[in-house]
Design an enzyme around this catalytic site. Structure first.
Site, PDB file in Angstrom:
ATOM      1  N   GLU A   1     -39.938 127.474  16.952  1.00 17.13           N
ATOM      2  CA  GLU A   1     -40.262 128.352  18.082  1.00 17.13           C
ATOM      3  C   GLU A   1     -39.339 129.571  18.169  1.00 17.13           C
ATOM      4  O   GLU A   1     -39.749 130.640  18.629  1.00 17.13           O
ATOM      5  CB  GLU A   1     -40.150 127.556  19.396  1.00 17.13           C
ATOM      6  N   ASP A   2     -38.107 129.417  17.700  1.00 19.19           N
ATOM      7  CA  ASP A   2     -37.139 130.511  17.847  1.00 19.19           C
ATOM      8  C   ASP A   2     -37.437 131.711  16.954  1.00 19.19           C
ATOM      9  O   ASP A   2     -36.866 132.784  17.151  1.00 19.19           O
ATOM     10  CB  ASP A   2     -35.725 129.997  17.550  1.00 19.19           C
TER      11      ASP A   2
ATOM     12  N   CYS B   1     -39.371 123.627  21.299  1.00 12.03           N
ATOM     13  CA  CYS B   1     -38.864 124.395  20.152  1.00 12.03           C
ATOM     14  C   CYS B   1     -39.307 123.846  18.806  1.00 12.03           C
ATOM     15  O   CYS B   1     -39.077 124.477  17.778  1.00 12.03           O
ATOM     16  CB  CYS B   1     -37.359 124.584  20.212  1.00 12.03           C
TER      17      CYS B   1
ATOM     18  N   ASP C   1     -31.254 124.683  11.023  1.00 11.99           N
ATOM     19  CA  ASP C   1     -31.987 124.721  12.296  1.00 11.99           C
ATOM     20  C   ASP C   1     -33.463 125.080  12.153  1.00 11.99           C
ATOM     21  O   ASP C   1     -34.150 125.296  13.155  1.00 11.99           O
ATOM     22  CB  ASP C   1     -31.333 125.741  13.236  1.00 11.99           C
TER      23      ASP C   1
ATOM     24  N   ARG D   1     -29.189 132.058  11.396  1.00 11.85           N
ATOM     25  CA  ARG D   1     -30.582 131.611  11.537  1.00 11.85           C
ATOM     26  C   ARG D   1     -31.596 132.673  11.104  1.00 11.85           C
ATOM     27  O   ARG D   1     -32.800 132.419  11.116  1.00 11.85           O
ATOM     28  CB  ARG D   1     -30.846 131.190  12.992  1.00 11.85           C
TER      29      ARG D   1
ATOM     30  N   ARG E   1     -28.233 134.322  22.817  1.00  9.06           N
ATOM     31  CA  ARG E   1     -28.999 134.629  21.599  1.00  9.06           C
ATOM     32  C   ARG E   1     -29.876 135.872  21.738  1.00  9.06           C
ATOM     33  O   ARG E   1     -30.395 136.371  20.751  1.00  9.06           O
ATOM     34  CB  ARG E   1     -29.878 133.427  21.231  1.00  9.06           C
TER      35      ARG E   1
ATOM     36  N   LEU F   1     -26.625 124.167  14.537  1.00 12.32           N
ATOM     37  CA  LEU F   1     -25.669 124.729  15.505  1.00 12.32           C
ATOM     38  C   LEU F   1     -25.718 123.971  16.837  1.00 12.32           C
ATOM     39  O   LEU F   1     -26.789 123.596  17.287  1.00 12.32           O
ATOM     40  CB  LEU F   1     -26.043 126.188  15.790  1.00 12.32           C
TER      41      LEU F   1
ATOM     42  N   HIS G   1     -30.945 128.432  25.569  1.00  9.09           N
ATOM     43  CA  HIS G   1     -32.103 129.331  25.683  1.00  9.09           C
ATOM     44  C   HIS G   1     -32.717 129.210  27.080  1.00  9.09           C
ATOM     45  O   HIS G   1     -32.552 128.183  27.736  1.00  9.09           O
ATOM     46  CB  HIS G   1     -33.200 128.911  24.678  1.00  9.09           C
TER      47      HIS G   1
END
Length: 258
Positions: A67-68, A248, A62, A87, A133, A19, A163
């Site tokens: 980290e997300d 990330c 992704d 995601r 997000r 993305l 972010h």
């Protein structure tokens, strides 16, 4: 002794479909990305970090941005729930990895959304970006999970980047750094240092004053060197095309109980 473990996840074959929200799409060279990822992981290991590979998620473009998927505080792993629905399948492998490490596992539940890239820890203060997000319910659930453990959660607006950690990270002394045009409210941080490049806003603290940072920010590296830090540059050009940065690509576990 603080732990030095880092979760990482190999880029999948669909990486180029990742993305992008705040930048123009550019062609990603997946083979080069894999080499850059290997060099990134090697840089962590060279500085005393044990890298732990999370099972790949080949169908999730992704998924390399591990980290997300999770927020770590002490030995609690809060499994994120991305504001980008595509995601959400990335968390399963990460949940398994942190459970194996003995973390206490919690979750962000519907209607909350939260991406780990929106969470910046500075000591016991946890800044959380309220942006595309991460929603208000996600912020509330983060508070409920970590404030009983001694953390203080400070929510900050994020509108100019994907972010919070696309805009700011922090130096070892707690000074928050960022590139002013990308930071909504610099005044929310008690000590803020403006850096000359957008990709200079992102540092991973390796320990001993060493800062892992993108090779694309030489002026910032010079500024930080002048302030007594030691930049360790890595080339992550292919991930930068997907709004990725040095933070990330790994989840640093610093406070696991031995």
């Amino acid at each position: 002794m603080p732990s030095k473990k880092a979760l990482i996840r190999r880029p999948g074959p669909r990486l180029a479909e990742g993305l992008v929200t705040h930048i123009e799409r550019e062609k990603v060279d997946v083979d080069l990305a894999v080499r850059q990822w290997e060099e990134y992981a090697a840089a962590l290991r060279e500085h005393g970090w044990e890298t732990i590979e999370v099972d790949p998620a080949e169908d999730c473009p992704d998924s390399v941005f591990v980290e997300d998927t999770v927020v770590m505080y002490k030995n609690v792993a809060l499994i994120a729930r991305s504001g980008a629905e595509s995601r959400r399948a990335e968390t399963a492998g990460v949940e398994e990895a942190v459970a194996r490490l003995g973390c206490s596992v919690n979750w962000i539940w519907d209607p909350g959304t939260l991406d780990g890239g929106d969470v910046l820890k500075v000591g016991d203060t946890i800044y959380v970006g309220r942006g595309g997000r991460t929603n208000a319910a996600g912020v509330q659930q983060l508070r409920a999970a970590v404030e009983p453990l001694g953390a203080r959660v400070v929510a900050v607006p994020v509108s100019k980047v994907l972010h919070l950690k696309s805009a700011v990270t922090a130096l070892p002394d707690g000074t928050v750094i960022g590139h002013i045009p990308k930071v909504d409210r610099p005044s929310l941080f008690p000590r803020f240092l403006s850096v000359p490049e957008e990709s200079g806003s992102h540092v991973v603290l390796l320990g001993g004053g060493k800062l892992l940072m993108a090779a694309s920010a030489p002026k910032t590296a010079e500024l930080l060197t002048d302030l007594g830090h030691e930049p360790v540059p890595v080339d992550i050009s292919e991930f930068e095309k997907l709004e990725g940065c040095v933070t990330c690509l790994s989840v640093r576990l610093r406070e696991l109980y031995a």
